[in-house]
Structures are given as structure tokens and as C-alpha cells.
Scaffold this motif. Structure first.
Motif: not given
Ligand code: NA
Ligand code: NA
Lengths: 429, 317, 184
Positions: C47, C131, C129
Motif C-alpha cells: 500500500f 483508494w 486497495i
């Protein structure tokens, strides 16, 4: 016509002291409005600021700035000068040469030449004055030795060149190492020459015993360690060149903690200073990108490059003219501003002429070093003058021999490109 | 009528040579010079990630809009970049072309972004390129640090037991030469473009670890305002260049492979058994990708189904 | 009145700067941790790359934009400036404010439109992820918006000082050394 108008606007704004980033952003916006209308202007303003900031490689700038602030905080520069003067102090002009060595050593852990000059000015300059050195010469060698920090990795200036020119930053940083040795030797030779001319400029110092000399060598340990953290981790494959900057900052933090210098207050001050520095540089980068897009749309760059490419003049004449231009610009302009203003225009030309961009980047930084010590705007001289509480004119006077010597060093680097390119070429093996 | 075209490729990039230039010349010819183009290569007018916005806002008329660069705006296009789907550039390209001109992608992805696809090439499948370790089986990939560019590639690498590493493109050369990473997932031409062909020793062959879409699109309202004959000329030029460009890309890839072999890079065709095993494992990647997007209200499963159908119709698999 | 506005704005700027310095420290810590995880444990974070590139760098820059102007850390060519009389220097400050208002006012406007669009369409990056992109897009109009307030204050303060002849808004110290804030 539009181009001349916008360039004129830019120069007027710069001359009356508008911050460089603001001036470029404004002039560029006005230009975009004239060339493409509101649609073009809004489109560029919607994209350029965020995408200038949103790139992972950019972390090298805040990290090297933070590293410089933390290294300053740690106070290791004192140790470095002490060690260097113990070893070379007995030679005529030895303390001056020690200053150059300390400048190189400090430059190996600090990415900005002004931070380095400030440090040297507060450590080695008083030592030389105490020893009875001619103040002019002492101040001159401090000002010039500070500039080594932008040539030896880590270097904010080299990183900015690398980002603008889109060349391999790892190779660029490594490419600065051997030229930096050459420049260090040049500074030492200049000191030797000055003292040979007039020995009263540099009284001899007390000898230091060999035992003490070796004992002092240990003091260099933290610096070597920190240097390895940046350059060594790249070389050993532990981290990428981008990541190495963060390792350097973290290492400098550990060093400052070990030296007992870190409190929440001092740490915050270092972080704040690095944040302001980052913001200042990135503002210029944003302004320059807006201005650059205007330039592209007018086709000036492309036409200029095509025109110079079609000239029958030797490429060596052209490169000489370019470098002279840089030295003139550097006398009154901020070095980062010069980089962002000129690299996008000059680099395509350099490639067209068949020169290596990495070679050019390193040469450009050596001319930037010159700019740091030439009047009217020579930041390093200002800093030294302030720390030494001496007239600025005297410091400029003291740097003059180094100015001449630097020009010779530049000529050597231009004549023998492999001085710069050999070490990077060894990296890919 | 002058149109501004922008991309992030160097002016002499092979895709400019094989796709964009011939298309522009063809359009100029078909319109008897009524339409001319100004080409801004090399991200002179903006970065790859900004091309969509620059096209939408009218800074440029035609832009190289790689869906990967704007994955927040064009997530469904990744269907053509999933692993294991096809073997050649043309298989992927023709399927994507159909989907993006007339299928779900045209409606769900191009229309809402107010752009229209003019030409596209889906690159030949990514391979694993390594400097030290030869990859012949899935077991060889265990724990290898491979550079990816995020998205489904991360998932692919993880699924096969390797370790995905993200890093800036300029860092790739140093990192591979110093062993910061063991290898990368890359299309062949990028290996050459980054000078990595001097460093890599081994490459896989005959499998697909994903792909990449290179697509030029035009601002929809610019398109709508074009005279009908110009539209027709552009459509004809687009229909002509797409199958030709992908075939040329496949041909170029074969030539590059031969050159690399001559340089001493060894290409390892994975065995039938390994390929079957890989296919089984990677099936999950496509499903996981689709499920993730479906849950956000995007029609990924339908897109996947359509794309697979187009691939099968075109003779892939 | 101007003093009051200066105080309030200064407090806001300092608060934002604290956030920015935390982001800066986080960048350093995350990269070091990531290198450690990759080199020693062969399992890097997935990440950090997006987190830093998307949010943290933008936070460091946009949240200090105005404070950097407040402390006069934006570098300019000030050789002529040192020779200007006070009125000339006020004029120079006014010109700076006007140029800045034009550029950063527009950036705030179009930046806000972009952030709003990202927010309304729930745009997220593809990947492990998801985002959201509106957060980084929103930093642009926010940071530039605070800067616009600072520039407006600088404009009004200097104009009033110029007209009234009183020192209602402090001029930056002319710093012969330029040393405090240079980063070359
Ligand atoms: Na340095
Ligand atoms: Na100068």
C-alpha cells in the motif's frame, strides 16, 4: 509575438521580486489564455498541479532536505573538520584544504550547498581565522567548499535535473562522484597556489601526533555510515535510488538522536524546514510546468531546437555558448529556477547535438556551483558573510580565484566526458 | 481543420510509427488534406495520467488514453489486461476494439467519459523477465520479487506465489541490476525501451501474465462537430489501421525476440502441464477482479463474459 | 481588523503545517519500513506506493502552500527589491498577490470541480486497495484556497498601508543573506 509578450511579462515579474513559481505560473497562464483560450487554461490548471506532486519519485526532494536539516542538527560537521585538519593541517594552507575535504565529506551526507556552507562557516571558518588565516581567503574557501554538496550524492539539484530531464537518477548521482573529487582537488590546488604566492596568508598550525590522527579517524565513522546508507544501499540492491533518500533521512535522524540533539521541538523544526523547502521547490516545478505547456503550444522549443540543430556550427561551440549562458544566468538567478526554466528547452538540444544527458546534467551542476559564488546573487557568499560577520564584497573577492579554477575544471570535464560517464557505466555490470 | 494529438511516447516510438502516424496520414489522404494533425509527443502537453482530462477539457482533441493510467475512470477496460486470456496482440486487440466501439465498454466506459475510441492496440501478453533465476514452473516463481504496475497484475503475481514490488519506472534499471528486485512483469518492447534487455537473462514464453492497452481516443464533442465526410474518413482509417497495427506489432515482437535471443537472452516455453496449472490458478484472478468491480455497481462480469465471447469468436483460446 | 484576520489565518496555516509535517515523517517511516519488509522479510507492503504518491506528497505540498508564503520562504529574485523604497516594495507585494490570486484562484476553482466529480462518481484506483481519488483531488482546492485567503490579505493589507502611509501589514524583512530559506 505572444511569446515575446509573455517572456517580457515573466522577466518583469521576476525583476520586481515576484516569487519564481508565481511568476512562471502567472506568465504561463496568461500565455495559455492567449494561445488556447479558457478551455486550454482550465484544462492545464486542473491537471498540472496535482500530477506534478503525485509521483512517487518526488519523495527524494523532501527526504534529502530533511536529511540535510537533521545532519545539521546532529553537529557531525565539527568532527569532520577536526579530523581533516589533523591530517592535512601541516601542509601550507592545510586548514583551507581541510575545509575542502570537510566540505566534500559533509557534501556526501547533505544534499544542499547552502546547508553545507552554513555548517562550514560555523565550524571551519572560525578555526582558520583563529589560526591567523587571511580572512578573505578563508571565507572564499568556505563558500566554494559548501557547493560540493550539490555535486556529491545526495544532491537535491541533481535530483531535480533528473526529474526534469527524465534520466536515470541513480546513474546521475553516481556520475557526480568522480567530478566532485576533481573539483575538491581543484579547490585544494587553488589554496596551495594562493599560499605559494603569499605564505603569510596561511600560518602553519601545530602538528598533531599520529596517534591522535588515527584516533580522530573514528570521528568520520558516522559520516561514512550515513553516506553508505544512501549510496551503498543503492549499490547493494537493498533499496532503489528513490527509497535511498528516505533511508538517508532516517539515518540522519538516528545519528542526531545518538548525539543527543533530538527533542520534539528540534525534530519539528527540522520537519518544518524540510516542508517549507519542499513546498518552495514544488511551487517552482508547478509554475514551470504551466509555463512549459504554454511554450510547447507555441512550438518555440521545437522550432528553436530544429533551428540550432540545422546550424553548421560545431557542437562544441554551441555547448560552450550554453555553458557561458548558464554562468551568466547563475550570477543573478536561483539555481533551481534556472534548472526548471532551461532544462526542458536545452535538453532536447543537447540530445540533438549528440551529447549524453547524464554528462550534461553533471556539468550543469558544476556551473550551478559557480553560480553560488558569483555576484550579485551568490547565496553561499551571503551565508558565509553573515556567519563570519564580514562584508559580502570581501567574500566575493575571496572566491574569485576559485571561480577561475572552477572554469578550468569545467573545461576539463567538457573535454573528457569519461570522467563523468565512467562510473555510471560501471553500474549496469 | 487542424486537430491536436498528444501522447507520452517518444516521437520515434514504434507504436507511433506503426499505428498513429499511418492513421494520421491515411485520414489526411482520405480527406484530401482537409484535416491536418499537430502531434505533441513525449508528454509535452501533459502526463499519461492526465491525457483523459486534457482530452475532455479540450486542451487536445485526440489523446493517448491508456485505461491503466486512469483506472479510476476506466476500470472495466482492464478486462483486456487480465492474465491468461490470449496469446497474440491481434487476438486481444480485435476483441477489445469490438467491445470498446460497440459493446459494453463503449457504453459503460467510453460514452460516460465523453470520448470515442479511434484506434487501439492491446500489447502481446506480458512475460516474466528475470536476471538470475530461470522460470520454468510455478515453483520457480515462489518468493521472486517481481515489479508490477499495480491493479490486476499484483493479484496475478501474488496468486502464483511471487512477491509484487511497486517502484517508479526510472528506478527499474538500477533495481534489476543490483538485485533490489529479481525480475519484472513487462511487455517485450518496454524491456527494450528501458534498456533492460542488457540486464535480463531469462524470459518466459507462450503464456500470458496480463497485457496493456494503448488506445487513442477523440473528445466526443469534437467528434460530433466534425463534418460527416471527415467522420467517415476517420472511421474508415480506424477500421483499416487496427487489424494492421496489431499484426505489425506481432511481427515486430517476433523480430525483437530473435534479436534478444541473439543477445543471449533465453526464452523458456513453459510446459503443457505448467500452463494448465497456471491457467487453473489464474482463472480466479479474473473472477476476483470482476467480483470486486461488480460490488461497486460496475458491470464487470458482463464485460468479462462479452470479452471472452469476442475472443472465442476471433479464434483465441 | 487586518491584525485579527492575520491571527486567525496564521493559526489555520500553522495547524495545516502540523498535519503536513506528520505526513512528511510518515513518508520517511513508511519507506524505511517498506524497504525492511522487502529486503529482510521478502514481503513488502503493497500500500505504501499508492498511499505516498496519491495522498502524502500532496498533503505535504498543498497543506504548506500558504504557510510557506506566510514565512516568505518562496524564493524570488530580490536584487532589485533591496534597493526599492518602502512604497516600491509594497507595490511588489501587491503584484505578487495579484498574480497569485489569478493563478491559485483558478486552480482552486477547477480543482474543486474535479474533486467534486471524483467524489460524486465514487472514483477509486483499481488494485488491491480501492483508494478514493477525491481525497487527493480535494487537497488541491483546499490548500490553494487557504493560499488565496493569504494572498487576499496580503493585497488588502499592502493596499491600505500604501494608501494610509501607516504600517498596517508587515513587509518581509529584506534579507541580504537570503540564507534562512534557501535549499540549493
Ligand atoms: Na551532497
Ligand atoms: Na551567482
Amino acid at each position: 509575438m505572444t511569446v515575446i509578450l509573455v517572456l517580457g511579462l515573466l522577466f518583469v515579474l521576476l525583476a520586481i521580486g515576484t516569487p519564481v513559481g508565481f511568476a512562471m505560473g502567472f506568465a504561463g497562464s496568461v500565455g495559455l489564455l492567449m494561445v488556447g483560450g479558457t478551455g486550454t487554461l482550465f484544462g492545464i490548471l486542473q491537471t498540472a498541479p496535482l500530477s506534478t506532486v503525485s509521483s512517487y519519485e518526488l519523495i527524494t526532494i523532501p527526504m534529502f532536505l530533511l536529511m540535510a536539516d537533521l545532519v545539521l542538527l546532529s553537529g557531525v560537521a565539527d568532527d569532520m573538520f577536526k579530523t581533516a585538519s589533523a591530517w592535512v593541517g601541516r601542509i601550507p594552507g592545510g586548514l583551507g584544504m581541510a575545509t575542502a575535504l570537510a566540505g566534500a565529506g559533509f557534501g556526501a551526507i547533505c544534499g544542499t550547498s547552502t546547508a553545507s556552507a552554513a555548517t562550514l562557516a560555523s565550524t571551519s571558518l572560525p578555526a582558520m581565522i583563529r589560526q591567523g588565516y587571511e580572512p578573505k581567503m578563508a571565507a572564499g574557501v568556505v563558500a566554494i567548499s559548501g557547493t560540493l554538496a550539490m555535486l556529491i550524492p545526495p544532491s537535491v539539484a541533481l535530483v531535480i535535473f533528473g526529474l526534469l530531464a527524465e534520466v536515470n537518477i541513480g546513474q546521475l548521482l553516481i556520475g557526480g562522484i568522480i567530478p566532485a573529487m576533481l573539483v575538491t582537488a581543484t579547490i585544494m590546488a587553488t589554496i596551495g597556489f594562493l599560499v605559494w604566492q603569499d605564505p603569510s596568508r596561511a600560518p602553519r598550525v601545530e602538528p598533531v601526533s599520529w596517534r591522535e590522527r588515527f584516533a580522530l579517524l573514528w570521528q568520520v565513522g558516522p559520516m561514512v555510515l550515513l553516506f553508505s546508507l544512501v549510496t551503498g544501499t543503492i549499490y547493494l540492491g537493498i533499496a532503489t535510488p528513490t527509497e535511498a533518500s528516505a533511508l538517508g533521512a532516517a539515518g540522519a535522524l538516528v545519528l542526531a538522536i545518538a548525539k543527543g540533539k533530538v527533542t520534539p521541538g528540534t525534530l519539528y523544526k527540522a520537519l518544518l524546514s524540510a516542508s517549507h523547502g519542499t513546498c518552495m521547490i514544488v511551487t517552482i516545478l508547478v509554475g514551470a510546468s504551466i509555463f512549459g505547456y504554454f511554450f510547447t503550444l507555441t512550438h518555440v522549443t521545437q522550432d528553436l531546437v530544429a533551428w540550432i540543430g540545422s546550424l553548421q556550427t560545431s557542437r562544441w561551440v554551441i555547448i560552450t555558448l550554453i555553458l557561458c549562458g548558464y554562468i551568466v544566468l547563475g550570477s543573478f538567478m536561483d539555481q533551481i529556477a534556472i534548472l526548471v526554466l532551461t532544462v526542458p528547452i536545452v535538453l532536447p538540444l543537447i540530445k540533438t547535438l549528440g551529447f549524453d544527458p547524464i554528462w550534461f546534467g553533471v556539468i550543469k551542476i558544476v556551473t550551478a556551483e559557480v553560480g553560488m559564488i558569483t555576484p550579485p546573487v551568490g547565496l553561499n557568499c551571503f551565508i558565509v558573510a553573515r556567519y563570519a560577520k564580514r562584508p559580502v564584497a570581501e567574500v566575493f573577492h575571496g572566491t574569485f580565484p576559485h571561480f577561475i579554477a572552477h572554469l578550468i575544471a569545467i573545461a576539463i570535464l567538457v573535454a573528457f566526458p569519461s570522467i563523468i560517464l565512467w562510473l555510471p557505466s560501471q553500474m549496469g555490470r | 481543420l487542424e486537430l491536436k494529438v498528444a501522447d507520452s511516447f517518444p516521437a520515434d516510438h514504434y507504436l507511433v510509427r506503426l499505428m498513429l502516424k499511418p492513421w494520421m496520414d491515411d485520414v489526411a489522404k482520405r480527406t484530401n488534406g482537409a484535416v491536418t494533425f499537430t502531434h505533441y509527443p513525449n508528454q509535452q502537453i501533459g502526463k499519461a495520467t492526465d491525457m483523459l482530462r486534457l482530452t475532455q477539457s479540450g486542451v487536445i482533441d485526440i489523446g493517448y488514453i491508456g485505461p491503466s493510467y486512469v483506472s479510476d475512470k476506466m476500470p472495466l477496460s482492464e478486462v483486456a489486461q487480465l492474465p491468461g486470456a490470449f496469446q497474440t496482440s491481434c487476438q486481444g486487440t480485435l476483441a477489445y476494439w469490438k467491445a470498446a466501439r460497440e459493446g459494453i465498454l463503449a457504453k459503460q466506459e467510453y460514452a460516460p467519459n465523453k470520448i470515442k475510441l479511434l484506434m487501439a492496440v492491446v500489447l502481446p501478453p506480458y512475460q516474466v523477465w528475470t536476471a538470475k533465476a530461470k522460470v520454468e514452473t510455478i515453483k520457480d516463481m515462489q518468493g521472486l520479487k517481481l515489479r508490477t504496475t499495480g491493479g490486476a497484475q499484483d493479484l496475478t503475481v501474488r496468486t502464483l506465489g511471487a512477491v509484487p514490488v511497486r517502484m517508479a519506472a526510472p528506478d527499474a534499471y538500477e533495481s534489476l541490476s543490483r538485485g533490489t528486485m529479481d525480475g519484472l512483469l513487462f511487455p517485450m518492447d518496454s524491456v527494450v525501451a528501458y534498456g533492460l534487455d542488457k540486464l535480463v537473462k531469462y524470459a518466459t514464453d507462450g503464456v500470458s501474465f496480463g497485457s496493456f492497452i494503448v488506445a487513442y481516443s477523440i473528445n466526443q464533442s469534437v467528434w460530433d462537430k466534425l463534418p460527416d465526410d471527415v467522420k467517415k474518413a476517420m472511421d474508415a482509417a480506424s477500421e483499416a489501421i487496427t487489424p494492421k497495427a496489431c499484426a505489425d506489432v506481432d511481427k515486430e515482437q517476433d523480430a525483437t525476440r530473435q534479436k534478444m535471443k541473439d543477445q543471449g537472452i533465453s526464452f523458456t516455453a513453459l510446459s503443457e502441464a505448467t500452463r494448465a496449472e497456471m491457467k487453473e490458478k489464474l482463472k480466479g484472478v479474473a473472477q476476483e477482479w470482476a467480483a470486486g468491480l461488480d460490488s461497486r455497481g460496475k458491470q464487470a462480469s458482463a464485460t468479462l463474459k462479452e470479452f471472452d465471447g469476442l475472443l472465442a469468436a476471433g479464434g483465441a483460446k | 481588523m487586518i491584525r485579527r484576520a492575520t491571527d486567525v489565518l496564521g493559526a489555520l496555516e500553522r495547524a495545516l503545517t502540523v498535519i503536513a509535517t506528520i505526513a512528511l515523517f510518515a513518508i520517511m517511516a513508511l519507506v524505511v519500513a517498506d524497504v525492511f519488509m522487502r529486503y529482510v522479510l521478502n514481503s513488502p507492503f503493497s500500500f505504501t506506493y499508492d498511499l505516498i504518491g496519491l495522498y502524502l506528497l500532496a498533503a505535504v505540498f498543498f497543506l504548506t502552500l500558504s504557510d510557506t508564503l506566510r514565512v516568505h520562504a518562496h524564493v524570488g529574485v530580490d536584487i532589485l527589491l533591496t534597493r526599492f523604497p518602502t512604497a516600491g516594495r509594497r507595490l511588489s507585494e501587491i503584484v505578487t498577490a495579484l498574480t497569485g490570486l489569478f493563478v491559485f484562484g483558478l486552480i482552486s476553482k477547477v480543482g474543486f470541480e474535479r474533486a467534486l466529480e471524483n467524489y460524486e462518481q465514487h472514483d477509486v484506483l483499481a488494485g488491491a486497495i480501492a483508494w478514493p481519488t477525491w481525497i487527493s483531488a480535494a487537497l488541491v482546492p483546499f490548500g490553494c484556497g487557504v493560499l488565496v485567503l493569504r494572498l487576499a490579505l496580503q493585497l488588502v493589507g499592502n493596499l491600505l498601508s500604501l494608501v494610509s502611509g501607516r504600517d498596517l501589514f508587515p513587509l518581509p524583512r529584506v534579507n541580504e543573506t537570503g540564507e534562512a530559506h534557501s535549499f540549493e
